[in-house]
Scaffold this motif. Structure first.
Motif, PDB file in Angstrom:
ATOM      1  N   ARG A 164       0.577  -1.566  -0.092  1.00  0.00           N
ATOM      2  CA  ARG A 164       0.334  -0.568  -0.360  1.00  0.00           C
ATOM      3  C   ARG A 164       1.005   1.054  -0.646  1.00  0.00           C
ATOM      4  O   ARG A 164       0.795   2.055  -0.413  1.00  0.00           O
ATOM      5  CB  ARG A 164      -0.940   0.105   0.789  1.00  0.00           C
ATOM      6  CG  ARG A 164      -1.990   1.163   1.130  1.00  0.00           C
ATOM      7  CD  ARG A 164      -2.659   0.821   2.281  1.00  0.00           C
ATOM      8  NE  ARG A 164      -3.586   1.949   2.539  1.00  0.00           N
ATOM      9  CZ  ARG A 164      -4.933   2.495   2.959  1.00  0.00           C
ATOM     10  NH1 ARG A 164      -4.781   1.336   3.971  1.00  0.00           N
ATOM     11  NH2 ARG A 164      -5.678   3.409   3.332  1.00  0.00           N
ATOM     12  N   GLU A 165       1.312   1.439   0.408  1.00  0.00           N
ATOM     13  CA  GLU A 165       2.574   2.390   1.311  1.00  0.00           C
ATOM     14  C   GLU A 165       4.309   1.708   0.887  1.00  0.00           C
ATOM     15  O   GLU A 165       4.434   1.348   1.576  1.00  0.00           O
ATOM     16  CB  GLU A 165       2.178   2.560   2.746  1.00  0.00           C
ATOM     17  CG  GLU A 165       2.096   4.142   2.654  1.00  0.00           C
ATOM     18  CD  GLU A 165       1.464   5.109   1.776  1.00  0.00           C
ATOM     19  OE1 GLU A 165       0.504   5.244   1.841  1.00  0.00           O
ATOM     20  OE2 GLU A 165       1.496   5.866   1.150  1.00  0.00           O
ATOM     21  N   GLU A 197       7.564  -2.010   3.346  1.00  0.00           N
ATOM     22  CA  GLU A 197       6.655  -1.484   3.730  1.00  0.00           C
ATOM     23  C   GLU A 197       6.550  -0.151   4.521  1.00  0.00           C
ATOM     24  O   GLU A 197       7.143  -0.255   5.842  1.00  0.00           O
ATOM     25  CB  GLU A 197       4.929  -1.998   4.465  1.00  0.00           C
ATOM     26  CG  GLU A 197       4.220  -2.917   3.053  1.00  0.00           C
ATOM     27  CD  GLU A 197       3.328  -3.724   3.642  1.00  0.00           C
ATOM     28  OE1 GLU A 197       2.165  -3.638   2.974  1.00  0.00           O
ATOM     29  OE2 GLU A 197       2.813  -4.100   4.871  1.00  0.00           O
ATOM     30  N   GLY A 244      10.444   5.325   2.930  1.00  0.00           N
ATOM     31  CA  GLY A 244      10.720   6.758   2.401  1.00  0.00           C
ATOM     32  C   GLY A 244      11.530   6.664   1.464  1.00  0.00           C
ATOM     33  O   GLY A 244      12.557   5.902   2.120  1.00  0.00           O
ATOM     34  N   VAL A 259       8.480   4.034  -5.529  1.00  0.00           N
ATOM     35  CA  VAL A 259       7.699   5.058  -4.266  1.00  0.00           C
ATOM     36  C   VAL A 259       6.344   4.867  -4.948  1.00  0.00           C
ATOM     37  O   VAL A 259       5.235   4.614  -5.787  1.00  0.00           O
ATOM     38  CB  VAL A 259       7.802   6.122  -4.254  1.00  0.00           C
ATOM     39  CG1 VAL A 259       7.179   6.758  -2.809  1.00  0.00           C
ATOM     40  CG2 VAL A 259       9.541   6.478  -3.969  1.00  0.00           C
ATOM     41  N   ARG A 314       2.673   5.288  -3.322  1.00  0.00           N
ATOM     42  CA  ARG A 314       1.657   5.591  -2.007  1.00  0.00           C
ATOM     43  C   ARG A 314       0.275   4.653  -2.575  1.00  0.00           C
ATOM     44  O   ARG A 314      -0.462   5.106  -3.845  1.00  0.00           O
ATOM     45  CB  ARG A 314       0.856   7.155  -2.363  1.00  0.00           C
ATOM     46  CG  ARG A 314       2.853   7.230  -1.560  1.00  0.00           C
ATOM     47  CD  ARG A 314       2.647   9.195  -1.496  1.00  0.00           C
ATOM     48  NE  ARG A 314       3.903   8.932  -1.118  1.00  0.00           N
ATOM     49  CZ  ARG A 314       4.501  10.334  -1.363  1.00  0.00           C
ATOM     50  NH1 ARG A 314       3.909  10.598  -2.532  1.00  0.00           N
ATOM     51  NH2 ARG A 314       5.913  10.185  -1.196  1.00  0.00           N
ATOM     52  N   GLU A 315      -0.482   4.872  -1.439  1.00  0.00           N
ATOM     53  CA  GLU A 315      -2.154   4.173  -1.754  1.00  0.00           C
ATOM     54  C   GLU A 315      -2.486   3.363  -2.605  1.00  0.00           C
ATOM     55  O   GLU A 315      -2.800   2.804  -3.912  1.00  0.00           O
ATOM     56  CB  GLU A 315      -2.947   5.520  -1.650  1.00  0.00           C
ATOM     57  CG  GLU A 315      -3.986   6.161  -1.151  1.00  0.00           C
ATOM     58  CD  GLU A 315      -3.843   4.697   0.507  1.00  0.00           C
ATOM     59  OE1 GLU A 315      -4.880   3.918  -0.745  1.00  0.00           O
ATOM     60  OE2 GLU A 315      -4.501   4.895   1.157  1.00  0.00           O
ATOM     61  N   TYR A 316      -1.239   2.152  -2.941  1.00  0.00           N
ATOM     62  CA  TYR A 316      -1.308   1.210  -4.158  1.00  0.00           C
ATOM     63  C   TYR A 316      -0.382   1.694  -5.179  1.00  0.00           C
ATOM     64  O   TYR A 316       0.005   0.197  -6.414  1.00  0.00           O
ATOM     65  CB  TYR A 316      -2.739   0.248  -3.973  1.00  0.00           C
ATOM     66  CG  TYR A 316      -2.789  -0.448  -3.011  1.00  0.00           C
ATOM     67  CD1 TYR A 316      -2.572  -1.588  -2.865  1.00  0.00           C
ATOM     68  CD2 TYR A 316      -3.831   0.115  -2.128  1.00  0.00           C
ATOM     69  CE1 TYR A 316      -3.036  -2.058  -1.076  1.00  0.00           C
ATOM     70  CE2 TYR A 316      -4.371  -0.997  -0.861  1.00  0.00           C
ATOM     71  CZ  TYR A 316      -3.599  -2.185  -0.541  1.00  0.00           C
ATOM     72  OH  TYR A 316      -4.024  -2.190   0.462  1.00  0.00           O
ATOM     73  N   LYS A 317      -0.180   3.162  -5.614  1.00  0.00           N
ATOM     74  CA  LYS A 317       0.208   3.414  -6.499  1.00  0.00           C
ATOM     75  C   LYS A 317       1.546   4.132  -6.949  1.00  0.00           C
ATOM     76  O   LYS A 317       1.775   4.249  -5.641  1.00  0.00           O
ATOM     77  CB  LYS A 317      -0.726   4.852  -7.203  1.00  0.00           C
ATOM     78  CG  LYS A 317      -1.997   4.470  -7.495  1.00  0.00           C
ATOM     79  CD  LYS A 317      -2.515   4.586  -8.470  1.00  0.00           C
ATOM     80  CE  LYS A 317      -4.039   4.386  -9.720  1.00  0.00           C
ATOM     81  NZ  LYS A 317      -4.807   3.653  -8.324  1.00  0.00           N
ATOM     82  N   VAL A 371       4.011   6.163  -7.390  1.00  0.00           N
ATOM     83  CA  VAL A 371       4.080   7.495  -7.732  1.00  0.00           C
ATOM     84  C   VAL A 371       5.744   8.339  -8.348  1.00  0.00           C
ATOM     85  O   VAL A 371       5.482   9.358  -8.565  1.00  0.00           O
ATOM     86  CB  VAL A 371       3.677   8.255  -6.846  1.00  0.00           C
ATOM     87  CG1 VAL A 371       2.315   7.895  -6.332  1.00  0.00           C
ATOM     88  CG2 VAL A 371       4.327   7.925  -5.316  1.00  0.00           C
TER      89      VAL A 371
END
Ligand code: CTP
Ligand code: ZN
Length: 160
Positions: free
Chosen positions: A13-14, A65, A68, A88, A90-93, A95
């Motif tokens: 997810r992150e 998980e 950063g 990287v 964020r919210e499964y995407k 980015v």
């Protein structure tokens, strides 16, 4: 396209996914990131070794998980896994995508192979600094004594 690892490890997810790691180097990647004991990471980490890869035949993948990209030492990672991709998530995407490459200069990453180099002295030891003198074949040179390190020697001389 998601080949191979999708069957073994789900999406995160992150966090950060280091993909296209040369096969066999996943643990070195974790080591230079400081994620191996004695300082274990409390987040979830997935390690895939020898996943199928269209481009490379085989590759390793490390998914961390809650991590950063600012936590990563891209200089050290570039030496361990040149050509790998840092994604990287964020919210499964995905980015952001960064391609790792050999850094022009590496400080404190590679040890000098010369036993009489000032970077190897017991007292007043200087931090080893290497400059990239050739990309293909890859070669670093010690800033202090001029010793060179070839691509085959890198992995055995990682100081972290
Ligand atoms: N990934 C993940 N969790 C997510 C999104 C992606 O674990 N929420 C992983 C994928 O499994 C893949 C890597 O992150 O290993 C990169 O994802 P993506 O960019 O979607 O894949 P590709 O397009 O195949 O990447 P590339 O072009 O870099 O090969
Ligand atoms: Zn030296």
């Amino acid at each position: 396209m998601d080949r191979g690892d999708g069957l073994l490890v789900r999406k995160i997810r992150e966090g950060v996914v280091v993909d296209h790691i040369p096969p066999g180097r996943a643990f070195t990647v974790l080591r230079v990131l400081g994620l191996l004991p004695p300082k274990p990471y409390s987040g979830r980490i997935a390690i895939v070794i020898n996943a199928e890869s269209g481009k490379m035949g085989r590759k390793d993948i490390v998914k961390i998980e809650g991590y950063g990209v600012e936590d990563l030492s891209l200089e050290a990672l570039g030496i361990v896994a040149p050509g790998a991709t840092v994604n990287v998530v964020r919210e499964y995407k995905v980015v952001e995508k960064r391609r790792l490459d050999l850094p022009e200069e590496a400080s404190g990453v590679l040890r000098c192979p010369n036993p009489t180099c000032i970077t190897r002295k017991e007292r007043e030891k200087a931090t080893p600094r290497m400059r990239l003198v050739s990309r293909s074949p890859a070669k670093y040179r010690c800033v202090y004594c001029g010793s060179t390190i070839s691509e085959e020697e890198f992995q055995d001389l990682i100081a972290i």
